[in-house]
Scaffold this motif. Structure first.
Motif, short mmCIF file in Angstrom:
data_model
loop_
_atom_site.label_atom_id
_atom_site.label_comp_id
_atom_site.label_asym_id
_atom_site.label_seq_id
_atom_site.Cartn_x
_atom_site.Cartn_y
_atom_site.Cartn_z
N ALA A 46 13.82 -13.35 -2.90
CA ALA A 46 12.40 -13.10 -3.06
C ALA A 46 11.92 -11.86 -2.12
CB ALA A 46 11.61 -14.28 -2.24
N PRO A 47 11.04 -10.82 -2.65
CA PRO A 47 10.65 -9.94 -2.08
C PRO A 47 10.43 -10.00 -0.44
CG PRO A 47 9.41 -10.01 -4.14
CD PRO A 47 10.16 -11.29 -3.95
N GLY A 48 10.93 -9.25 0.27
CA GLY A 48 10.75 -9.00 1.83
C GLY A 48 9.38 -8.33 1.85
N ARG A 49 9.10 -8.35 3.39
CA ARG A 49 8.05 -7.76 3.75
C ARG A 49 7.81 -6.17 3.26
NH1 ARG A 49 6.51 -10.08 9.77
NH2 ARG A 49 6.23 -12.35 9.18
N THR A 188 2.10 8.99 0.16
CA THR A 188 3.08 8.22 0.42
C THR A 188 3.29 8.08 2.07
OG1 THR A 188 4.84 10.09 0.05
CG2 THR A 188 4.38 8.73 -1.82
N ASP A 189 2.52 8.59 2.59
CA ASP A 189 2.83 8.76 4.21
C ASP A 189 2.78 7.27 4.72
OD1 ASP A 189 3.30 10.47 6.54
OD2 ASP A 189 1.08 9.95 7.20
N GLY A 190 3.69 6.88 5.65
CA GLY A 190 3.50 5.64 6.26
C GLY A 190 4.17 4.57 5.35
N LEU A 191 4.49 4.61 4.20
CA LEU A 191 5.12 3.47 3.40
C LEU A 191 6.44 3.01 3.97
CD1 LEU A 191 4.81 4.61 -0.23
CD2 LEU A 191 3.39 3.23 0.95
N PRO A 192 6.69 1.71 4.20
CA PRO A 192 7.79 1.31 4.95
C PRO A 192 9.05 1.48 4.39
CG PRO A 192 6.41 -0.49 3.85
CD PRO A 192 5.58 0.69 3.46
N ARG A 193 10.07 1.54 5.13
CA ARG A 193 11.60 1.42 4.66
C ARG A 193 12.19 0.27 4.95
NH1 ARG A 193 13.54 6.80 5.18
NH2 ARG A 193 15.61 6.04 4.21
N TYR A 194 13.10 0.13 4.20
CA TYR A 194 13.87 -1.06 4.51
C TYR A 194 14.95 -0.95 5.73
CZ TYR A 194 13.27 -2.92 -0.26
OH TYR A 194 12.64 -3.42 -1.54
N PRO A 195 15.09 -1.93 6.70
CA PRO A 195 15.83 -1.59 7.77
C PRO A 195 17.19 -1.36 7.67
CG PRO A 195 14.72 -3.80 7.83
CD PRO A 195 14.51 -3.10 6.61
#
Length: 195
Positions: A46-49, A188-195
Motif C-alpha cells: 500500500a502506498p506510504g506517506r 517541485t520544491d519540498g516534495l518528499p523523498r523516500y527515506p
C-alpha cells in the motif's frame, strides 16, 4: 464442426477473465491491481506517506493553476481500453470535468495527462511498463515523479515506432525545479523523498 475464436476474440475473452479476477480481488488484497499486456500487475505495498503526500501535493499544485473545468483527479475509476487489453490507475489523472461524467472506467483518450509517483516496491511499473502502455492508450502526456531519486520526467509527443506508439520527447527534472505538464507549470520544491 468446431469454430475457434479468432485472435481478437481470444484476446478479449482473456482480458475479460483478468478483469473479473481484478474486480473480485480488489477489496480483499492490499495494494493496487492493474492489467497490462503481460497480465495482472499487483503492487503489493500500500502506498506510504511520501508517495501519498507527493500525489496530493502534485494534484493540489496543478489545480491551483488549472482552469476550474479541469481536475487533477486522484480517485477512481481506472482508465481502461478493453480492445488493447489494458487497465491502469494513474496516481493523478488530469481530465476535464465533462469527461468524468457517466459510468464505468474512464476512456484513456480523454485524459490530458497521466501522472505517476514511483512506487518504492515496483519502480519498473512506472518507468518501463506504463511508459509503454500510456502512449499505446493515447494518453498525450505522462509525468513521473520519483521520490527515490528526487527527480522525474515529462513525456510527450506520441509517435509510431516498430514496437508500437511511444513518446518522442522526454524532459527530465530534479526536485526543486519547476516542471511543466501540458499548459501548466508547478514547483517541485519540498516534495518528499523516500527515506
Amino acid at each position: 464442426m468446431t469454430v475457434a475464436p479468432d485472435d481478437a476474440q481470444q484476446g478479449t475473452l482473456h482480458y475479460r477473465a483478468m478483469r473479473d479476477i481484478v474486480d473480485q480481488m480488489r477489496d480483499s488484497v492490499p495494494g493496487k491491481l492493474e492489467i497490462t499486456k503481460e497480465g495482472i500487475v499487483h503492487d503489493m505495498m500500500a502506498p506510504g506517506r511520501p508517495h501519498e503526500l507527493t500525489t496530493a501535493q502534485v494534484s493540489r499544485r496543478l489545480e491551483k493553476v488549472m482552469p476550474e473545468e479541469v481536475l487533477a483527479h486522484t480517485g477512481t475509476p481506472d482508465v481502461e481500453d478493453e480492445p488493447e487489453g489494458i487497465m491502469r490507475h494513474p496516481d493523478v489523472m488530469v481530465i476535464a470535468l465533462t469527461d468524468m461524467e457517466g459510468q464505468g472506467s474512464f476512456d484513456p483518450r480523454t485524459l490530458i495527462a497521466a501522472i505517476e509517483v514511483v512506487s518504492r516496491s515496483n519502480p519498473d511499473n512506472d518507468w518501463v511498463t506504463k511508459m509503454r502502455d500510456y502512449p499505446l492508450l493515447g494518453i498525450p502526456l505522462y509525468a513521473i515523479f520519483d521520490p527515490r531519486t528526487g527527480s522525474g520526467a515529462v513525456l510527450s509527443e506520441i509517435h509510431p515506432t516498430p514496437q508500437g506508439p511511444r513518446y518522442a520527447t522526454r524532459k527530465d527534472f530534479v526536485y526543486g525545479e519547476d516542471v511543466t505538464i501540458g499548459e501548466w507549470t508547478i514547483s517541485t520544491d519540498g516534495l518528499p523523498r523516500y527515506p
